[in-house]
Design a protein around this motif. Sequence first.
Motif, PDB file in Angstrom:
ATOM      1  N   THR A 238       0.847  -1.197   0.000  1.00 52.34           N
ATOM      2  CA  THR A 238       0.000   0.000   0.000  1.00 52.34           C
ATOM      3  C   THR A 238       0.886   1.252   0.000  1.00 52.34           C
ATOM      4  OG1 THR A 238      -0.083   0.252   2.408  1.00 52.34           O
ATOM      5  CG2 THR A 238      -1.715  -1.229   1.390  1.00 52.34           C
ATOM      6  N   PRO A 239       0.318   2.403  -0.373  1.00 55.70           N
ATOM      7  CA  PRO A 239       1.100   3.644  -0.300  1.00 55.70           C
ATOM      8  C   PRO A 239       1.537   3.981   1.118  1.00 55.70           C
ATOM      9  CG  PRO A 239      -0.846   3.947  -1.680  1.00 55.70           C
ATOM     10  CD  PRO A 239      -0.992   2.606  -1.017  1.00 55.70           C
ATOM     11  N   GLU A 240       0.718   3.634   2.119  1.00 59.27           N
ATOM     12  CA  GLU A 240       1.063   3.924   3.507  1.00 59.27           C
ATOM     13  C   GLU A 240       2.287   3.129   3.946  1.00 59.27           C
ATOM     14  OE1 GLU A 240      -2.755   5.162   2.443  1.00 59.27           O
ATOM     15  OE2 GLU A 240      -2.039   3.081   2.446  1.00 59.27           O
ATOM     16  N   ILE A 241       2.330   1.850   3.573  1.00 64.13           N
ATOM     17  CA  ILE A 241       3.500   1.026   3.894  1.00 64.13           C
ATOM     18  C   ILE A 241       4.724   1.547   3.157  1.00 64.13           C
ATOM     19  CG2 ILE A 241       4.502  -1.275   3.542  1.00 64.13           C
ATOM     20  CD1 ILE A 241       1.757  -2.445   4.184  1.00 64.13           C
ATOM     21  N   GLU A 242       4.545   1.906   1.913  1.00 61.35           N
ATOM     22  CA  GLU A 242       5.657   2.431   1.118  1.00 61.35           C
ATOM     23  C   GLU A 242       6.284   3.648   1.786  1.00 61.35           C
ATOM     24  OE1 GLU A 242       5.942   3.182  -3.562  1.00 61.35           O
ATOM     25  OE2 GLU A 242       4.669   4.665  -2.547  1.00 61.35           O
ATOM     26  N   SER A 243       5.459   4.557   2.294  1.00 59.32           N
ATOM     27  CA  SER A 243       5.986   5.780   2.886  1.00 59.32           C
ATOM     28  C   SER A 243       6.732   5.504   4.189  1.00 59.32           C
ATOM     29  CB  SER A 243       4.858   6.787   3.133  1.00 59.32           C
ATOM     30  OG  SER A 243       4.012   6.357   4.181  1.00 59.32           O
ATOM     31  N   ARG A 244       6.354   4.442   4.918  1.00 55.93           N
ATOM     32  CA  ARG A 244       7.044   4.109   6.161  1.00 55.93           C
ATOM     33  C   ARG A 244       8.355   3.370   5.911  1.00 55.93           C
ATOM     34  NH1 ARG A 244       1.918   2.171   7.970  1.00 55.93           N
ATOM     35  NH2 ARG A 244       2.692   0.025   7.976  1.00 55.93           N
ATOM     36  N   ARG A 245       8.463   2.704   4.771  1.00 58.09           N
ATOM     37  CA  ARG A 245       9.672   1.902   4.502  1.00 58.09           C
ATOM     38  C   ARG A 245      10.749   2.812   3.895  1.00 58.09           C
ATOM     39  NH1 ARG A 245      11.885  -0.749   0.469  1.00 58.09           N
ATOM     40  NH2 ARG A 245      10.135  -0.445  -0.968  1.00 58.09           N
ATOM     41  N   ASN A 246      11.222   3.679   4.750  1.00 57.81           N
ATOM     42  CA  ASN A 246      12.224   4.662   4.346  1.00 57.81           C
ATOM     43  C   ASN A 246      13.517   4.294   5.066  1.00 57.81           C
ATOM     44  OD1 ASN A 246      13.399   6.893   3.209  1.00 57.81           O
ATOM     45  ND2 ASN A 246      12.285   8.368   4.457  1.00 57.81           N
ATOM     46  N   ILE A 247      14.239   3.314   4.522  1.00 57.90           N
ATOM     47  CA  ILE A 247      15.379   2.720   5.214  1.00 57.90           C
ATOM     48  C   ILE A 247      16.603   2.782   4.310  1.00 57.90           C
ATOM     49  CG2 ILE A 247      16.299   0.638   6.312  1.00 57.90           C
ATOM     50  CD1 ILE A 247      13.357  -0.194   6.813  1.00 57.90           C
ATOM     51  N   LEU A 248      17.604   3.522   4.764  1.00 61.65           N
ATOM     52  CA  LEU A 248      18.863   3.656   4.040  1.00 61.65           C
ATOM     53  C   LEU A 248      19.858   2.638   4.594  1.00 61.65           C
ATOM     54  CD1 LEU A 248      20.402   5.408   1.946  1.00 61.65           C
ATOM     55  CD2 LEU A 248      20.992   6.944   3.843  1.00 61.65           C
ATOM     56  N   VAL A 249      20.545   1.925   3.707  1.00 57.61           N
ATOM     57  CA  VAL A 249      21.451   0.842   4.124  1.00 57.61           C
ATOM     58  C   VAL A 249      22.847   1.112   3.580  1.00 57.61           C
ATOM     59  CG1 VAL A 249      21.864  -1.654   4.079  1.00 57.61           C
ATOM     60  CG2 VAL A 249      19.518  -0.779   4.068  1.00 57.61           C
ATOM     61  N   THR A 250      23.874   0.966   4.425  1.00 55.30           N
ATOM     62  CA  THR A 250      25.236   1.106   3.950  1.00 55.30           C
ATOM     63  C   THR A 250      25.470   0.184   2.759  1.00 55.30           C
ATOM     64  OG1 THR A 250      27.574   0.741   4.468  1.00 55.30           O
ATOM     65  CG2 THR A 250      25.982  -0.545   5.731  1.00 55.30           C
ATOM     66  N   PRO A 251      26.094   0.665   1.696  1.00 54.05           N
ATOM     67  CA  PRO A 251      26.319  -0.201   0.531  1.00 54.05           C
ATOM     68  C   PRO A 251      27.444  -1.203   0.741  1.00 54.05           C
ATOM     69  CG  PRO A 251      27.290   1.945   0.144  1.00 54.05           C
ATOM     70  CD  PRO A 251      26.539   2.048   1.443  1.00 54.05           C
ATOM     71  N   PHE A 252      28.124  -1.130   1.879  1.00 52.62           N
ATOM     72  CA  PHE A 252      29.305  -1.963   2.079  1.00 52.62           C
ATOM     73  C   PHE A 252      29.034  -3.214   2.911  1.00 52.62           C
ATOM     74  CE2 PHE A 252      31.071   2.455   1.665  1.00 52.62           C
ATOM     75  CZ  PHE A 252      31.468   2.288   0.345  1.00 52.62           C
ATOM     76  N   TRP A 253      27.758  -3.626   2.994  1.00 54.23           N
ATOM     77  CA  TRP A 253      27.452  -4.866   3.699  1.00 54.23           C
ATOM     78  C   TRP A 253      27.903  -6.064   2.861  1.00 54.23           C
ATOM     79  CZ3 TRP A 253      24.226  -8.052   0.937  1.00 54.23           C
ATOM     80  CH2 TRP A 253      23.403  -7.466  -0.014  1.00 54.23           C
ATOM     81  N   GLN A 254      28.124  -7.184   3.549  1.00 51.66           N
ATOM     82  CA  GLN A 254      28.494  -8.426   2.875  1.00 51.66           C
ATOM     83  C   GLN A 254      27.415  -9.464   3.125  1.00 51.66           C
ATOM     84  OE1 GLN A 254      32.674  -9.603   3.027  1.00 51.66           O
ATOM     85  NE2 GLN A 254      33.119  -7.740   4.210  1.00 51.66           N
ATOM     86  N   THR A 255      27.213 -10.327   2.147  1.00 52.69           N
ATOM     87  CA  THR A 255      26.153 -11.326   2.230  1.00 52.69           C
ATOM     88  C   THR A 255      26.284 -12.122   3.522  1.00 52.69           C
ATOM     89  OG1 THR A 255      26.067 -11.519  -0.171  1.00 52.69           O
ATOM     90  CG2 THR A 255      25.127 -13.328   1.112  1.00 52.69           C
ATOM     91  N   GLY A 256      25.198 -12.181   4.259  1.00 47.61           N
ATOM     92  CA  GLY A 256      25.179 -12.945   5.498  1.00 47.61           C
ATOM     93  C   GLY A 256      25.608 -12.183   6.725  1.00 47.61           C
ATOM     94  N   ASP A 257      26.047 -10.919   6.575  1.00 48.82           N
ATOM     95  CA  ASP A 257      26.487 -10.217   7.775  1.00 48.82           C
ATOM     96  C   ASP A 257      25.304  -9.578   8.491  1.00 48.82           C
ATOM     97  OD1 ASP A 257      25.866  -7.768   6.617  1.00 48.82           O
ATOM     98  OD2 ASP A 257      27.941  -7.092   6.417  1.00 48.82           O
ATOM     99  N   GLU A 258      25.600  -8.923   9.609  1.00 49.70           N
ATOM    100  CA  GLU A 258      24.546  -8.410  10.480  1.00 49.70           C
ATOM    101  C   GLU A 258      23.751  -7.285   9.824  1.00 49.70           C
ATOM    102  OE1 GLU A 258      24.546  -8.329  15.223  1.00 49.70           O
ATOM    103  OE2 GLU A 258      25.951  -6.921  14.303  1.00 49.70           O
ATOM    104  N   THR A 259      24.394  -6.498   8.978  1.00 48.74           N
ATOM    105  CA  THR A 259      23.703  -5.383   8.333  1.00 48.74           C
ATOM    106  C   THR A 259      22.514  -5.868   7.523  1.00 48.74           C
ATOM    107  OG1 THR A 259      25.689  -4.016   8.235  1.00 48.74           O
ATOM    108  CG2 THR A 259      23.932  -3.508   6.656  1.00 48.74           C
TER     109      THR A 259
END
Length: 375
Positions: A88-109
Amino acid sequence: MTTPEIKGFCPGALRPMQSGDGIVVRIRPFNGRLRRAQADGIATLAAAHGNGMIDLSSRGNIQIRGVTEESYAGLIEGLRRMSLLDATPEIESRRNILVTPFWQTGDETEALAAALTDEMVAEGAPQVPHKFGFAVDTGKLPVLQTASADIRLERDAGGGLILVPDGSTSGKPVTSETVIAQALDLAKWFLKNRDSYSRMNQVIADGATLPPGYFVPRQAQTYVPAPGYTPLGAIVGLAFGQLPVETLAGLAKQGGLRMTPWRMILVESARNLPDVDGVITDPADPLLRVVACTGAPACSQGLAETRSVASEIAPHLGVDQMLHVSGCAKGCAHPKPAPLTVTATAHGYDLIRNGRASDPADQTGLTLQDIIKAL
């Protein structure tokens, strides 16, 4: 100065925004990453249903420009098939999450970003304002402190997780098991204490007393984004964060793409800087130190051209100078103060030193040549 219209929300895919060049549809990649097929698919959809131009936002999102009312439905169906939409648009607006691009597969990030996403799309999630966001910046050293976010997950000098309200110099020690619940509690605290404010740093600056436990000093960011190699792939820049669909398709052939808030893209597993038209690979290129919004005529509120002006000014910048060119006083592309800001007005350009696009100007009514002489 002409007062621009404040929309009060950022565009999404399910809640797009009308602009001067058509409808703007913003895609929020899950965990900040596009698989190769998704990136190539977005390029195909943007060519078929938009004007062929794509923007990267300062929050690591990707925007398709020039969509029409007739083409919108087909675009949305294509994005849905690639699993790039929220329910929904409401869920879309809440999912405002920026993630460091330097994560590795399987790590905590990766795990923390996924868990936070799950909670923010759940039915009982805090109803935060449209522009309120999170940053999962849980590498050894922070890299997202200059990016827009209200609640930050970082590490202290000893490597432990801390929860940081934006605007605070310290954070609360948390664990992998408790950090998501604590982040949601902090969002709820913000909602109770925000008064008329929409951002966390405004509440902190107003003197609100945080709950107990926020005593661990933050690490200061030393990372400076630039094109080049990383252990995870190659980072390339994009002038003004804009690229034609051909450039996006070309990058997609190189590997999966991780979005950043720096108008750069990390191309996964690339061992050589991609030879793709439209990308910047030279870290000394002055265009990397220029931020410019879409401007007129593509933006309905833009009072003059911005990117052509910015391109002309860029070669005249000092090696340490950063420039923001805004089509109006809103300053959407760079809401924070900049060493040099050029704001379009109905009577020419204003030059503002160490300020925002809406701040009082040091010089007014300038032409392009006037600006260059004033630098």
